[in-house]
Design an enzyme around this catalytic site. Structure first.
Site, PDB file in Angstrom:
ATOM      1  N   ASP A 137       0.851  -1.197   0.000  1.00  0.00           N
ATOM      2  CA  ASP A 137       0.000   0.000   0.000  1.00  0.00           C
ATOM      3  C   ASP A 137       0.883   1.241   0.000  1.00  0.00           C
ATOM      4  O   ASP A 137       2.104   1.152   0.163  1.00  0.00           O
ATOM      5  CB  ASP A 137      -0.958  -0.013   1.205  1.00  0.00           C
ATOM      6  CG  ASP A 137      -0.270  -0.352   2.532  1.00  0.00           C
ATOM      7  OD1 ASP A 137       0.974  -0.361   2.577  1.00  0.00           O
ATOM      8  OD2 ASP A 137      -0.976  -0.594   3.520  1.00  0.00           O
ATOM      9  N   ASP A 187      -8.049  -2.151  13.898  1.00  0.00           N
ATOM     10  CA  ASP A 187      -9.431  -2.435  13.483  1.00  0.00           C
ATOM     11  C   ASP A 187      -9.511  -3.662  12.571  1.00  0.00           C
ATOM     12  O   ASP A 187     -10.519  -3.886  11.910  1.00  0.00           O
ATOM     13  CB  ASP A 187     -10.046  -1.210  12.783  1.00  0.00           C
ATOM     14  CG  ASP A 187      -9.233  -0.766  11.556  1.00  0.00           C
ATOM     15  OD1 ASP A 187      -8.258  -1.452  11.192  1.00  0.00           O
ATOM     16  OD2 ASP A 187      -9.592   0.265  10.957  1.00  0.00           O
TER      17      ASP A 187
HETATM   18  C1  GLP Z   1      -0.558   0.447   8.595  1.00  0.00           C
HETATM   19  C2  GLP Z   1      -0.185  -0.403   7.375  1.00  0.00           C
HETATM   20  C3  GLP Z   1      -0.505  -1.876   7.620  1.00  0.00           C
HETATM   21  C4  GLP Z   1       0.038  -2.307   8.974  1.00  0.00           C
HETATM   22  C5  GLP Z   1      -0.576  -1.476  10.062  1.00  0.00           C
HETATM   23  C6  GLP Z   1      -0.175  -1.919  11.462  1.00  0.00           C
HETATM   24  O1  GLP Z   1      -1.904   0.725   8.639  1.00  0.00           O
HETATM   25  N1  GLP Z   1      -0.877   0.024   6.208  1.00  0.00           N
HETATM   26  O2  GLP Z   1       0.062  -2.647   6.584  1.00  0.00           O
HETATM   27  O3  GLP Z   1      -0.237  -3.678   9.172  1.00  0.00           O
HETATM   28  O4  GLP Z   1      -0.179  -0.131   9.839  1.00  0.00           O
HETATM   29  O5  GLP Z   1       1.041  -1.335  11.816  1.00  0.00           O
HETATM   30  P1  GLP Z   1       1.893  -1.785  13.074  1.00  0.00           P
HETATM   31  O6  GLP Z   1       2.592  -3.030  12.688  1.00  0.00           O
HETATM   32  O7  GLP Z   1       2.843  -0.660  13.313  1.00  0.00           O
HETATM   33  O8  GLP Z   1       0.944  -1.984  14.212  1.00  0.00           O
END
Ligand code: GLP
Length: 260
Positions: free
Chosen positions: A67, A136
């Site tokens: 993304d 979420d």
């Molecule tokens: C962002 C990314 C996701 C990721 C999420 C959780 O929203 N687009 O791909 O999984 O963050 O991030 P973290 O691993 O820092 O909790």
């Protein structure tokens, strides 16, 4: 779906590296789908060490972004391209021309999304897609209510996700509202989907994704449909799983030939 419960964050990273190593050896020109966030960072550090030690190579591999934010210059410190370059691809022997992401600067974003889907096809598909999970239940930036068969497209972030990600920016107002993300159907097309989640804050979303209903309200639950999905969690992230004992038994008794 296979759930691998390990004691620590480092152990989780080691399991993910094992899966990535296998995926990188499966095809002459393998494709690794890379995720951002804090969850994959220990994995990236281990990969960099393995390449430095000559145990692993990305020389023939491509990396594809899961993304990307819309509205940030590609060299912005918080763009996901910069994140992946900083933490992985600039530190290993991957040809920089083989790091791909959706062209979020295009005037025609839907056409850029379609072109990204086409590129994934031309590369022969994604061998392993690494994933984290949002609070979420989102994967990539597929927020709750995302179509379970969606392809790469523009999405609008929820306030909760913007607040979660504000820690990387100066202020909440600087977090972009729009993103382009591989869809849930795109992610489901990867040959192996590997979700890594660590820490107690992930216990709820992990339990919903693994043991809750298949629902667009928990986008990660789409992995229940995937023929080869692995969820790697440390003990705190596993604390909401009802069948944790069973998952541990399965993994402990796993025949060595089976791999991840
Ligand atoms: C962002 C990314 C996701 C990721 C999420 C959780 O929203 N687009 O791909 O999984 O963050 O991030 P973290 O691993 O820092 O909790």
């Amino acid at each position: 779906m296979e759930v691998v419960i390990v004691p620590t964050v480092q152990d989780a990273a080691a399991v993910v590296v094992e899966a990535i190593t296998a995926a990188l050896h499966r095809r002459p020109a393998p494709v690794l789908g890379v995720a951002t966030g804090s969850s994959p960072l220990p994995t990236y550090r281990l990969l960099v060490t393995a390449v430095g030690a000559g145990r692993l190579s990305f020389a023939t591999a491509s990396a594809v972004l899961l993304d990307e934010y819309v509205g940030l210059p590609l060299d912005h410190p918080q763009s996901y391209r910069t994140f992946i370059r900083t933490h992985l691809t600039d530190l290993v022997d991957l040809d920089p021309r083989r790091l791909h992401g959706p062209d979020v600067g295009a005037d025609d974003l839907p056409a850029a999304c379609a072109a990204y889907e086409q590129l994934l096809l031309e590369l022969g598909g994604v061998d392993l897609q690494l994933l984290g999970i949002g609070s979420d239940g989102h994967i990539g930036f597929n927020e709750p209510s995302s179509s379970l068969t969606s392809r790469t497209r523009i999405k609008t972030l929820t306030e909760q996700t913007r607040r979660d990600n504000a820690r990387f920016f100066g202020a909440l107002g600087e977090v972009p509202r729009h993103v382009v993300t591989q869809g849930l159907g795109t992610i489901a097309a990867a040959r192996h989907a590997v979700l890594v989640a660590t820490g107690a804050a992930k216990a709820g979303p992990v339990a919903a994704a693994v043991e809750g209903p298949l629902t667009a309200m928990c986008p990660a639950s789409v992995l229940q449909l995937h023929p080869h999905a692995t969820v790697v969690v440390d003990e705190p992230a596993a604390s909401g799983l009802r069948l944790a004992g069973y998952y541990r038994d399965v993994f402990a008794a796993k025949p060595a030939w089976q791999g991840l």
